[in-house]
Motif scaffolding. Structure first.
Motif, PDB file in Angstrom:
ATOM      1  N   MET A 205       0.817  -1.203   0.000  1.00 12.42           N
ATOM      2  CA  MET A 205       0.000   0.000   0.000  1.00 12.42           C
ATOM      3  C   MET A 205       0.858   1.263   0.000  1.00 12.42           C
ATOM      4  N   ARG A 206       1.981   1.196   0.691  1.00 14.40           N
ATOM      5  CA  ARG A 206       2.889   2.348   0.647  1.00 14.40           C
ATOM      6  C   ARG A 206       3.415   2.570  -0.772  1.00 14.40           C
ATOM      7  N   ALA A 207       3.785   1.472  -1.437  1.00 15.49           N
ATOM      8  CA  ALA A 207       4.300   1.600  -2.806  1.00 15.49           C
ATOM      9  C   ALA A 207       3.205   2.077  -3.754  1.00 15.49           C
ATOM     10  N   LEU A 208       1.976   1.585  -3.564  1.00 13.33           N
ATOM     11  CA  LEU A 208       0.872   2.021  -4.413  1.00 13.33           C
ATOM     12  C   LEU A 208       0.577   3.495  -4.211  1.00 13.33           C
ATOM     13  N   ALA A 209       0.579   3.944  -2.958  1.00 11.69           N
ATOM     14  CA  ALA A 209       0.329   5.359  -2.692  1.00 11.69           C
ATOM     15  C   ALA A 209       1.414   6.237  -3.298  1.00 11.69           C
ATOM     16  N   ALA A 210       2.678   5.815  -3.158  1.00 11.89           N
ATOM     17  CA  ALA A 210       3.772   6.608  -3.707  1.00 11.89           C
ATOM     18  C   ALA A 210       3.721   6.663  -5.223  1.00 11.89           C
TER      19      ALA A 210
ATOM     20  N   ALA B 237      -5.742  -2.916   5.410  1.00  9.62           N
ATOM     21  CA  ALA B 237      -6.928  -3.393   6.128  1.00  9.62           C
ATOM     22  C   ALA B 237      -6.634  -3.579   7.607  1.00  9.62           C
ATOM     23  N   ARG B 238      -5.413  -3.991   7.936  1.00 13.76           N
ATOM     24  CA  ARG B 238      -5.051  -4.183   9.336  1.00 13.76           C
ATOM     25  C   ARG B 238      -5.034  -2.858  10.091  1.00 13.76           C
TER      26      ARG B 238
ATOM     27  N   VAL C  33      -9.728   7.884   3.384  1.00 19.06           N
ATOM     28  CA  VAL C  33      -8.698   6.875   3.614  1.00 19.06           C
ATOM     29  C   VAL C  33      -9.226   5.542   3.105  1.00 19.06           C
ATOM     30  N   VAL C  34      -8.518   4.951   2.170  1.00 19.70           N
ATOM     31  CA  VAL C  34      -9.007   3.765   1.470  1.00 19.70           C
ATOM     32  C   VAL C  34      -8.091   2.592   1.766  1.00 19.70           C
ATOM     33  N   ALA C  35      -8.710   1.451   2.082  1.00 23.98           N
ATOM     34  CA  ALA C  35      -7.978   0.185   2.200  1.00 23.98           C
ATOM     35  C   ALA C  35      -8.502  -0.728   1.096  1.00 23.98           C
TER      36      ALA C  35
ATOM     37  N   VAL D 213     -16.213  -2.054   4.673  1.00 24.72           N
ATOM     38  CA  VAL D 213     -16.200  -1.475   3.326  1.00 24.72           C
ATOM     39  C   VAL D 213     -14.792  -1.121   2.887  1.00 24.72           C
ATOM     40  N   GLY D 214     -13.953  -0.722   3.838  1.00 21.34           N
ATOM     41  CA  GLY D 214     -12.599  -0.308   3.488  1.00 21.34           C
ATOM     42  C   GLY D 214     -12.496   1.138   3.092  1.00 21.34           C
ATOM     43  N   LEU D 215     -13.404   1.967   3.600  1.00 25.71           N
ATOM     44  CA  LEU D 215     -13.413   3.388   3.244  1.00 25.71           C
ATOM     45  C   LEU D 215     -13.714   4.190   4.503  1.00 25.71           C
TER      46      LEU D 215
END
Length: 219
Positions: free
Chosen positions: A1-6, A80-81, A50-52, A36-38
């Motif tokens: 997720m860090r790599a995707l955000a960057a 998600a965690r 903030v999206v998971a 939902v993850g949102l």
């Protein structure tokens, strides 16, 4: 997720230092946010989502931010965690209430919880007032009656236990064994996920079932 955000010019939000006041959702909606993850947050005077993302949602969101780079400041990614930890940290009291008492509040007909009524409270108050008045008028007689009542209850309980120990219970009769052609058909589904170590033992247990097998299918 860090790599995707960057890669999309967005930020990764661990949610560790975000206070409960930053989330405008109520407690019940906050629990739904974990599913939902949102999660909407008010940060810096603006609303940030903030999206998971899970499964293909990450691909769709990445595609959206690839074409709309101006939206990157409105989104933050998290795992998600981290989102579940945020919900548990700030909504644990509501989670406990929802697990223990929500059925009594939302579906009282399905709940076995006692329902204190006004009539019952008035009856209890009247009985308590009578007992207090009797104790004040004749304390010796009241305590003697209470002791006698407790003794009767104790003796009756002992008698019930003695009677139960002396009574012989009839042995349960086993039902006649049905022939295989009269047995109903059942399907046993063994759902496995990353449990390769237990598959062999599970298969052995299934083979030992005392039931006629029509067939088996492994997927």
């Amino acid at each position: 997720m860090r790599a995707l955000a960057a890669s999309r010019g967005a930020m990764f939000e661990p949610l560790t230092d975000i206070p409960r006041a930053a989330c405008p959702l109520t407690d019940d909606r906050l629990i739904e946010a974990a599913a939902v993850g949102l999660l909407p947050l008010e940060i810096g005077g603006g609303l940030v989502l903030v999206v998971a993302p899970r499964a293909t949602a990450a691909r769709r969101l990445a595609g959206l931010l690839a074409t709309r780079r101006d939206l990157a400041h409105s989104f933050r990614f998290t795992s998600a965690r981290h989102l579940q930890q945020f919900v548990v940290r700030h909504g644990h009291r509501y989670l406990g209430w929802r697990a223990a008492d929500s059925l009594r509040s939302f579906c009282p007909d399905l709940s076995a919880a006692p329902r204190p009524g006004r009539r019952g409270l008035l009856t209890f108050a009247a009985i308590a007032a009578l007992l207090l008045a009797a104790a004040a008028a004749a304390p010796g007689e009241v305590w003697a009656a209470v002791n006698a009542l407790l003794a009767i209850i104790f003796i009756a309980w002992i008698a019930l236990r003695l009677f139960g120990s002396l009574v012989k219970h009839p042995e349960a009769k086993s039902s006649a064994r049905l022939s295989e052609d009269r047995l109903p058909v059942y399907t046993v589904v063994a759902a496995l996920y990353r449990e390769a170590a237990s598959v062999e033992h599970l298969a052995d247990c299934l083979r030992q079932l005392d039931y006629p097998a029509l067939g088996s299918k492994c997927t």
